[in-house]
Structure formats: C-alpha cells, structure tokens
Design a protein around this motif. Structure first.
Motif, PDB file in Angstrom:
ATOM      1  N   THR A 237      19.092  19.340  21.561  1.00  0.00           N
ATOM      2  CA  THR A 237      19.599  18.884  20.267  1.00  0.00           C
ATOM      3  C   THR A 237      21.032  19.376  20.076  1.00  0.00           C
ATOM      4  O   THR A 237      21.911  18.615  19.649  1.00  0.00           O
ATOM      5  N   SER A 240      23.379  17.383  22.432  1.00  0.00           N
ATOM      6  CA  SER A 240      23.578  15.968  22.077  1.00  0.00           C
ATOM      7  C   SER A 240      24.275  15.844  20.720  1.00  0.00           C
ATOM      8  O   SER A 240      25.109  14.957  20.528  1.00  0.00           O
ATOM      9  N   SER A 241      23.958  16.783  19.799  1.00  0.00           N
ATOM     10  CA  SER A 241      24.645  16.748  18.507  1.00  0.00           C
ATOM     11  C   SER A 241      26.127  17.074  18.677  1.00  0.00           C
ATOM     12  O   SER A 241      26.974  16.513  17.981  1.00  0.00           O
ATOM     13  N   SER A 243      27.931  16.368  21.331  1.00  0.00           N
ATOM     14  CA  SER A 243      28.537  15.148  21.880  1.00  0.00           C
ATOM     15  C   SER A 243      28.807  14.144  20.770  1.00  0.00           C
ATOM     16  O   SER A 243      29.882  13.538  20.711  1.00  0.00           O
ATOM     17  N   LEU A 244      27.805  14.003  19.895  1.00  0.00           N
ATOM     18  CA  LEU A 244      27.946  13.043  18.800  1.00  0.00           C
ATOM     19  C   LEU A 244      29.043  13.484  17.828  1.00  0.00           C
ATOM     20  O   LEU A 244      29.819  12.657  17.346  1.00  0.00           O
ATOM     21  N   LYS A 256      27.979  11.840   9.118  1.00  0.00           N
ATOM     22  CA  LYS A 256      27.386  12.047  10.447  1.00  0.00           C
ATOM     23  C   LYS A 256      27.748  13.444  10.970  1.00  0.00           C
ATOM     24  O   LYS A 256      26.921  14.115  11.579  1.00  0.00           O
ATOM     25  N   LYS A 259      25.593  15.949   9.271  1.00  0.00           N
ATOM     26  CA  LYS A 259      24.215  15.893   9.790  1.00  0.00           C
ATOM     27  C   LYS A 259      24.098  16.678  11.106  1.00  0.00           C
ATOM     28  O   LYS A 259      23.174  17.477  11.293  1.00  0.00           O
ATOM     29  N   HIS A 260      25.070  16.466  11.979  1.00  0.00           N
ATOM     30  CA  HIS A 260      24.966  17.126  13.285  1.00  0.00           C
ATOM     31  C   HIS A 260      25.318  18.611  13.249  1.00  0.00           C
ATOM     32  O   HIS A 260      24.760  19.398  14.003  1.00  0.00           O
ATOM     33  N   ARG A 263      22.168  20.034  12.175  1.00  0.00           N
ATOM     34  CA  ARG A 263      21.214  19.960  13.283  1.00  0.00           C
ATOM     35  C   ARG A 263      21.457  21.101  14.278  1.00  0.00           C
ATOM     36  O   ARG A 263      20.526  21.740  14.764  1.00  0.00           O
TER      37      ARG A 263
ATOM     38  N   GLU B  12      14.852  15.192  16.183  1.00  0.00           N
ATOM     39  CA  GLU B  12      16.295  15.394  16.391  1.00  0.00           C
ATOM     40  C   GLU B  12      16.741  14.753  17.694  1.00  0.00           C
ATOM     41  O   GLU B  12      17.746  14.057  17.748  1.00  0.00           O
ATOM     42  N   ILE B  13      15.985  14.972  18.744  1.00  0.00           N
ATOM     43  CA  ILE B  13      16.381  14.435  20.042  1.00  0.00           C
ATOM     44  C   ILE B  13      16.267  12.905  20.040  1.00  0.00           C
ATOM     45  O   ILE B  13      17.146  12.203  20.547  1.00  0.00           O
ATOM     46  N   ASN B  16      19.215  11.639  18.111  1.00  0.00           N
ATOM     47  CA  ASN B  16      20.490  11.868  18.807  1.00  0.00           C
ATOM     48  C   ASN B  16      20.659  10.935  19.998  1.00  0.00           C
ATOM     49  O   ASN B  16      21.736  10.391  20.216  1.00  0.00           O
ATOM     50  N   GLU B  19      21.427   7.570  18.668  1.00  0.00           N
ATOM     51  CA  GLU B  19      22.812   7.491  18.181  1.00  0.00           C
ATOM     52  C   GLU B  19      23.802   7.387  19.334  1.00  0.00           C
ATOM     53  O   GLU B  19      24.741   6.590  19.292  1.00  0.00           O
ATOM     54  N   LEU B  20      23.582   8.209  20.360  1.00  0.00           N
ATOM     55  CA  LEU B  20      24.474   8.194  21.531  1.00  0.00           C
ATOM     56  C   LEU B  20      24.489   6.809  22.174  1.00  0.00           C
ATOM     57  O   LEU B  20      25.557   6.292  22.531  1.00  0.00           O
ATOM     58  N   LEU B  23      26.215   4.205  19.911  1.00  0.00           N
ATOM     59  CA  LEU B  23      27.678   4.326  19.963  1.00  0.00           C
ATOM     60  C   LEU B  23      28.258   3.653  21.205  1.00  0.00           C
ATOM     61  O   LEU B  23      29.418   3.262  21.217  1.00  0.00           O
ATOM     62  N   PHE B 106      20.692  17.828  28.190  1.00  0.00           N
ATOM     63  CA  PHE B 106      21.456  16.925  29.056  1.00  0.00           C
ATOM     64  C   PHE B 106      22.835  16.651  28.457  1.00  0.00           C
ATOM     65  O   PHE B 106      23.028  16.730  27.247  1.00  0.00           O
ATOM     66  N   ASP B 108      25.856  14.152  27.589  1.00  0.00           N
ATOM     67  CA  ASP B 108      26.034  12.759  27.182  1.00  0.00           C
ATOM     68  C   ASP B 108      26.369  11.876  28.405  1.00  0.00           C
ATOM     69  O   ASP B 108      25.741  10.829  28.634  1.00  0.00           O
TER      70      ASP B 108
END
Lengths: 441, 123
Positions: A237, A240-241, A243-244, A256, A259-260, A263, B12-13, B16, B19-20, B23, B106, B108
């Motif tokens: 999490t 990836s958060s 990255s986002l 956004k 949110k991340h 998170r 969450e995963i 996410n 979302e990834l 995008l 992991f 992105d």
C-alpha cells in the motif's frame, strides 16, 4: 684272597696265641679291619637290595603326599579366597543381581539388588521377582520375557519399572540369561538389574529440549511466513500510494493526494503495531514489565477504550457495553487496557455483528467478558490459541500476527489473572478474563 | 479500451492497483474476493486479470483453474499479485497457467511492465 681267608678260619685260638708276635699282631689287626670293611661293604651292597628300596619308596611317597597335601591346602586356600572374591564381586557389584528359579522366584540377591527394591533380603528371597515390578503390565511383560529367555537361552534385555517399598518407581534395564549346570540343564535365571532412572531422566530432558527446539524452529517458520505476509501488505500500500502520489502531485489533484498520504500513514501505523507486538512479547518474555497499579473507575476507562476502538468497527457493528458491581478498581491501567483493546479488536476483526462487552467487579475479582458472533475457532485448533504466531485455519485473509492472544495471556498471568474462552465455528467466541482484586479480603 | 479485472481482498491495494491502471488509461473492474472475481470475469470478459492468491471464499489458484476450464475465459492472461514468498506457491501458480507473478510490495513500473507484456502477447 681266598687263601688267607680260609687259613684264618682254620686257626684255633691256641694257634693264634702261639704265633702271636708284634708282627703277627699287626698282621691280624689289618685283616679284621678289611673283613669289617668288607662286611660293611657287603651290608652296603645288601642295603641296595629289596627291603631298603620299599622303605625308600615309602619315604618318597610320604614326601610326595606331604607335598601334595600342601599343594591341596594351598589350592583350597586359593579357592576359598577366590570364592570369597567372587562372592564379594557378586555382593558388592554396583549392578543388582538376582538368581531366579525356573518359576521366577528369587533364590539369591546381592546388596545392590536389595537397595534397588528398597527391602530387606529376607523379604526378597523366596518371592517371585515380578511382585516387585510396577503394576500388572510390567509383570505380564516380565513373564513373557522370562519365558522367551528360557526358550532361546540367550541374553535378553527388557526395560521395565520397579515399584519400591516406599512407592517410588525406578526405571530399570533387565538383562536376563539362563545359567546351566554341568549337565547343561537349567540351573537358574540370572537377572541383572541396572537402574536407568537417571538415563531416562536425561532422555526426557533431551526429548524436552528437542521438542522445544522443534517448537522454536516451527515458530521461526511461522514467524517468517507471518512477517512476510503481514509486512508486505501494508508495504504494498505504501509503495503503490507513493507512486500514485507522485502522479497526482504532477496533476495537482489534492483530494487524491490527501487520500494517499492518509493511506501511507495508516499502513505505517499498521507496521508499527506489528513491531509493537514483537516488542511487547520481547518485554514480557524477558521479564522487564513493571506493574504499576492505580485506582480508577472501570466503566469510564472502558468507555474511553470503546471510543478508541470505534474506527476499527465494521459498518453495522457496535459494542454493547455494560458494567456490574463496584466501579472503582486498583490495577495496572496499561495492562488492563492492553487486554481489553486486544480482545475487542479481535472481536471486531473476526465478526461482523454486535460485540457484547461486560465488566463486573465483585468483592474479590474483576471479570471481563467479551463475546462476538463471528467465525469462531475450530475445536481441534483451540488448544493452540494462545501459542505464539498461531492462527487458526479459518482466519483466511483476515490480517494478524498470531501474537495478540499470546501477549494477552501473558499480561493476564502477570497480574495473577486467568483467561478462558468458549467458541463454536460460525457461531462466535466468548473470552472471560478474571483478575483477583488487589485490595480484596 | 482494454479492460483489466483486479481481484484483491485488501481494500487499499485493490483501490491503488485500480488507480494505477486507470491512470495508464485502462478500464478497470474490481472484485473483493475470489468468488466475486470469478463472476466478474465471466460477466465482463476482461483482457487481463490481476489477482491476489490468499482470499476469502475462493483463492486465486481456484479462480485461475475455473477460468482455464471455461472455454470463453480460458485465454484471458492472468497475473498473480501476492504477499507470499513461498517458491512452491509461485511455481504452483505458474504451472496453472499464470502469465506472471508479482510480489508485494511492487513498484508501479514492474506492474505496468507485466501488464503491457501480457496484453501485447495477447495481441
């Protein structure tokens, strides 16, 4: 030589006298000497004849007998001392010796044997050896063993138990062999008895150490599996958060981003909570936890805990709290809080419906009862519930380290309490903690 | 627009990953457990499935086996996304016909690389 000898025989005493002169006297005297010498020689010759031989033989024989007798006496003395030595060896051997007749009755026992059984020799001899064994099973085993030894005529081993007079039990190794007489017939059964209680004790300790080591190894594996999974999920999490966030920062989408950030914060908190559990366990195991008691109102304290727990509740889930009895209690707040938070968190995690939370203060104890209507704990796994890193099979993907309940139990025991539970799969679980009141009585 | 189905029980995963992928311009469908995922796969016929292994109701391996046994879904490329590090489990997943295996956490880029590779192979 014959002539003078014959002439001498014919001479009358008168004649001898008439011819007597100094010369003649001398001559006569020499013959006599010779004759006597001869006679002596003859006697000597005769002495070599039969009668003196027998006497000699007798003398020799007598001498021989004396010598034989001495040898016999010496041999007898050696035998006696040898027998004594063997008797001493038998008697004072550090191993218990029992000579049994063909019915298994003790004929002879050495000192060590009596010590092993813890009774006087007179109470052993004449009794079946099996009467000293610990219970029917061992007696039956010995009977079968004795029969098989008799049939095969070889040295046989049997591990068994002796019940001593003082009711203590000795683990012994019996080595049994048939002793035969000159006609190769059964003489007696030699039962060599070796006390292996110390060996057994060491074996037990080794087994215990081995089991402990296996448990540790098992626990290590479970820890690795758990840590791998439990750490990787929040880390995934976080990553990836992040990255986002990078992408949203470029796009400037604030909601956004918030949110991340939240998170990431939550995931870091989750990881910290896992690490805190390890730390709690380490602190508890090394005995570093200090108990610090204070007096406080339990219902107020519990309501605050419920407020803290609320974010963990699923939609439609609520905590139904009720308190019975006195309100004030003297106890270690942090420890009580840890116990309640952990049990309530578990109830949230493993159920979807109402959680019934009851506290009661009686004159002598504090009772905490937390019930859920969740997945329950499979019966066959209930015995492992408080083991470190243990998680029941039906937890599926519900996250957890398998440390929580182990830590709860340790905290409960630290303040002299007890924890029990009842559970049925798909019906729910109830935990009951009882802690003695410190100012009771 | 390519459709990717994300089957993951962790909220969450799941979000996410979705979302990834969104995008990057993909159409994403999500499912929070194996059973829901299986239904979504049959219903939406996605171009790719990204799936967790350890899940309630139906695990990732069972989802893959079921889809492989159904004619219309048997060719959908499948990527496992899991926190497990057991080689046995990785091998088992690949033996079942998974196109790739991504371990949590992991990057992105790693996810996108595998997604692109699977979708290009599919073409």
């Amino acid at each position: 030589m014959n002539q003078p000898r014959g002439g001498l025989r014919n001479i009358s005493p008168e004649g001898q006298k008439m011819k007597t002169s100094d010369f003649d006297k001398k001559s006569f005297s020499g013959l006599r000497k010779k004759a006597e010498e001869k006679l002596r020689l003859e006697k000597r010759e005769q002495a070599k004849g039969s009668t003196p031989d027998i006497e000699h033989e007798l003398n020799v024989y007598e001498m021989e007998l004396k010598m034989q007798n001495e040898e016999l006496l010496q041999a007898q003395s050696k035998l006696k001392s040898s027998l004594k030595e063997y008797e001493e060896l038998f008697e004072y051997s550090p191993t218990g010796y029992f000579l049994l007749d063909k019915h298994g009755v003790v004929e002879k026992v050495n000192a060590r044997g009596t010590t092993l059984l813890g009774v006087e020799r007179s109470q052993i001899v004449g009794k079946p050896f099996s009467t000293f064994l610990n219970g029917e099973e061992h007696q039956d085993n010995f009977y079968r063993h004795r029969i098989s030894v008799g049939e095969s005529q070889e040295l046989h081993h049997l591990e068994t138990e002796i019940r001593r007079k003082d009711n203590t039990v000795l683990y012994v190794l019996l080595k049994n062999a048939v002793v035969k007489d000159e006609d190769l017939k059964f003489k007696h059964l030699l039962t060599i008895t070796i006390d292996i209680s110390d060996i057994r004790e060491h074996e037990k300790q080794i087994e215990l150490a081995l089991r402990h080591s296996r448990e540790l190894s098992d626990m290590k594996s479970r820890f690795i599996t758990m840590a791998s999974h439990e750490f990787r999920t929040p880390l995934a999490t976080v990553l990836s958060s992040t990255s986002l966030l990078e992408q949203y920062t470029l796009a400037k989408t604030d909601d956004k981003i918030d949110k991340h950030i939240n998170r990431i914060r939550t995931s870091v908190k989750d990881l910290t909570a896992i690490l805190d559990e390890f730390l709690s366990l380490e602190t508890l195991e090394s005995g570093k936890v200090q108990i610090s008691r204070s007096t406080f109102s339990l219902p107020e304290f519990c309501n605050r805990i419920i407020d803290e727990i609320k974010p963990q509740l699923k939609s439609g889930q609520r905590v139904n709290y009720r308190h019975v009895g006195d309100k004030e209690i003297t106890e270690d707040k942090k420890i009580v809080q840890h116990i309640i938070v952990n049990l309530l968190s578990n109830a949230c995690k493993y159920s979807n419906e109402e959680i019934v939370f009851l506290t009661e203060i009686t004159w002598d104890k504090l009772i905490i009862r937390i019930s859920d209507h969740g997945i329950g704990i499979p019966l066959e796994e209930q015995k492992n519930l408080f083991s470190r890193f243990f998680r029941a099979r039906n937890v599926a993907t519900i996250q957890g380290t398998g440390l929580g309940l182990n830590i709860v139990k340790r905290y409960v025991e630290l303040i002299n309490g007890t924890i029990k539970f009842t559970s049925r799969v798909n019906e729910g679980t109830t935990f009951v903690v009882e802690i003695p009141r410190i100012n009771a009585g | 627009m390519k459709t990717i189905l994300v089957i993951e029980d962790n909220l969450e995963i799941r979000e996410n990953v979705a979302e990834l992928l969104e995008l990057k311009g993909y159409n994403v469908v999500v499912a929070n457990n194996g059973r829901v995922g299986l239904e979504a796969a049959i219903k939406h016929r996605p171009d790719l499935i990204v799936c967790d292994i350890l899940m309630p109701e139906l695990n990732g391996h069972d989802v893959l086996i079921t889809l492989k046994n159904r004619g219309e879904t048997s060719t959908i490329p499948f990527i496992f996304l899991t926190a497990s590090v057991e080689k046995k489990e990785i091998k088992q997943g690949l033996d079942l016909g998974a196109a790739a295996y991504i371990r949590k956490p992991f990057e992105d880029d790693e996810l996108m690389q595998e997604v692109d590779r699977c979708l290009n192979n599919d073409n």
